[in-house]
Design an enzyme around this catalytic site. Structure first.
Site, short mmCIF file in Angstrom:
data_model
loop_
_atom_site.label_atom_id
_atom_site.label_comp_id
_atom_site.label_asym_id
_atom_site.label_seq_id
_atom_site.Cartn_x
_atom_site.Cartn_y
_atom_site.Cartn_z
CE1 TYR A 143 -3.57 -2.57 0.48
CE2 TYR A 143 -4.68 -0.49 0.94
CZ TYR A 143 -4.74 -1.83 0.62
OH TYR A 143 -5.96 -2.41 0.43
CE LYS A 194 1.35 -17.07 -2.60
NZ LYS A 194 0.91 -18.42 -3.09
CG ASP A 227 -2.18 -19.88 -1.90
OD1 ASP A 227 -1.66 -19.93 -0.76
OD2 ASP A 227 -1.71 -20.50 -2.88
CG ASP A 251 -8.10 -4.75 1.16
OD1 ASP A 251 -9.03 -4.24 1.80
OD2 ASP A 251 -8.04 -4.72 -0.09
CG ASP A 255 -13.62 -7.04 1.79
OD1 ASP A 255 -13.57 -6.37 2.84
OD2 ASP A 255 -13.88 -6.54 0.68
C1 IPM Z 1 -10.50 -1.29 3.55
C2 IPM Z 1 -10.74 -0.66 2.21
C3 IPM Z 1 -9.59 0.31 1.94
C4 IPM Z 1 -8.33 -0.51 1.80
C5 IPM Z 1 -9.81 1.24 0.74
C6 IPM Z 1 -11.09 2.03 0.85
C7 IPM Z 1 -8.64 2.17 0.54
O1 IPM Z 1 -10.89 -1.61 1.23
O2 IPM Z 1 -10.42 -0.57 4.56
O3 IPM Z 1 -10.40 -2.52 3.60
O4 IPM Z 1 -8.04 -1.05 0.72
O5 IPM Z 1 -7.62 -0.61 2.79
MG MG Z 2 -10.91 -3.60 1.95
#
Ligand code: IPM
Ligand code: MG
Length: 369
Positions: A143, A194, A227, A251, A255
């Protein structure tokens, strides 16, 4: 009563303002009850800040954030700002807050409320009782790594570069938080990278192992490739208690873990910095869900993730663990009564709007307290 606790609200874009303002009512509640007194300010971030100040977060807002005891953020981004150049996008505001406040540890719990087991796309037996915590490194890795950018090549084509980079110190400080939190839970930590293809992953694995061997032998440590972790999360998520991983894998995996629970609209997060001399950490709290522009401003959004983020603030920034638990139980009993926003609606439940959901949680809170 102890001195005022300084809280900055940064509602941001889309549904951010609606959900953040419901969470802020919980602060008001505890303030009125004289449990703690809060000094609440509000500022702009993301597209909202771009529209007013032509930047995703102003220096002035950054200063207030740095001086606050805790920040509660809503969400950033939306189609209106999608075509802006990279450095001016709403997301840069959030990334600057994380980076400048040095919020290197991102705590993303994924738990399934009993009332919502049916909302998951996975089978009941796979997710029932799930309660795990992903700790994502938040200020390093690809990032922020240099070099980065898009350059033109002599033959007229282009090259895009990002750099995955981690130092020992960056790995150790986030791993330490992970071990400490694992100690307060089931004493099981899975470190994810990884190492089979990336040197930064090899270093990650070695440093986490070293820290374990020197200070956290009482925590059971395992290592897993990212993975495989993605696969295991959907195959058998209950094998995990605490996961620690880098910025990008975190990230993605968070999710995935979030969706196991049935609704992104339910999940809170905390981003913490290093403790200062008095043990206080800089901190930002935000729901995991995004700005959901399609339902913004319609009183349809689910405020529970923001309310649960506020509970995390009470716990981690203000040492109000009992109050945090009260808020969590109030959310649980609100769900138990069958109230649902659209995103978690199920047959024979009562569909409510954002504000009504906020009302209901406050009502439950008053009953429990
Ligand atoms: C998160 C989001 C952010 C990230 C974006 C909005 C920059 O996806 O907080 O997970 O990628 O960190
Ligand atoms: Mg995210």
């Amino acid at each position: 009563m102890p001195s005022n606790k300084k809280v900055l609200l940064l509602p941001g874009d889309g549904i951010g303002p609606e959900v953040t303002h419901q969470a802020a009512r919980i602060l008001e509640y505890f303030d009125k009850k004289r449990i703690a007194s809060f000094d609440v300010k509000e500022g702009l971030v993301g597209g909202a800040a771009i529209d007013k100040d032509s930047t995703p977060v102003t220096d002035a807002t950054m200063r207030i954030a740095m001086e606050s005891d805790a920040v509660l953020l809503g969400a950033v981004g939306g189609p209106k700002w999608d075509s802006l150049p990279f450095s001016q996008k709403p997301e840069r505001g959030l990334l600057r807050l994380r980076k400048d406040m040095e919020l290197f540890a991102n705590l993303r719990p994924a738990f399934v409320f009993d009332a919502l087991v049916g909302a998951s796309t996975l089978k009941r037996e796979v997710v029932e009782g799930l309660d795990m915590l992903i700790i994502r490194e938040l200020t390093g890795g690809v990032y922020f790594g240099e070099p980065r950018g898009i350059t033109n090549l002599p033959d007229g084509s282009r090259k895009g570069v990002n750099t995955q980079v981690y130092t020992t110190a960056e790995i150790v400080r986030v791993a330490r938080i992970a071990f400490e939190l694992a100690r307060k839970r089931k004493r099981r930590l899975c470190s994810v990278e990884k190492a089979n293809v990336m040197e930064s992953g090899v270093l990650w694995r070695e440093e986490v192992q070293k820290l374990h061997d020197s200070e956290f032998k009482d925590v059971e440590l395992s290592h897993m490739y990212a993975d495989n972790c993605a696969m295991q999360l959907v195959r058998n998520p209950k094998q995990f208690d605490v996961i620690v991983t880098d910025n990008l894998f975190g990230d993605i995996l968070s999710d995935c873990a979030a969706m196991l629970t049935g609704s992104l609209g339910m999940l809170p997060s905390a981003s913490l910095g290093a403790p200062d001399k008095s043990g206080v950490r800089k901190a930002l709290y935000e729901p995991v869900h995004g700005s959901a522009p399609d339902i913004a401003g319609k009183n349809l959004a689910n405020p529970l993730a923001s309310i649960l983020s506020l509970a995390m603030m009470l716990r981690y920034s203000f040492d109000l663990d009992a109050e945090a638990k009260l808020v969590e139980r109030a959310v649980e009993s609100t769900l138990g009564q069958g109230l649902r926003t659209g995103d978690i609606m199920q047959a024979s439940m009562k569909r409510v709007a954002t504000i009504e959901m906020g009302d209901a949680v406050l009502r439950e809170l008053a009953k429990l307290a």
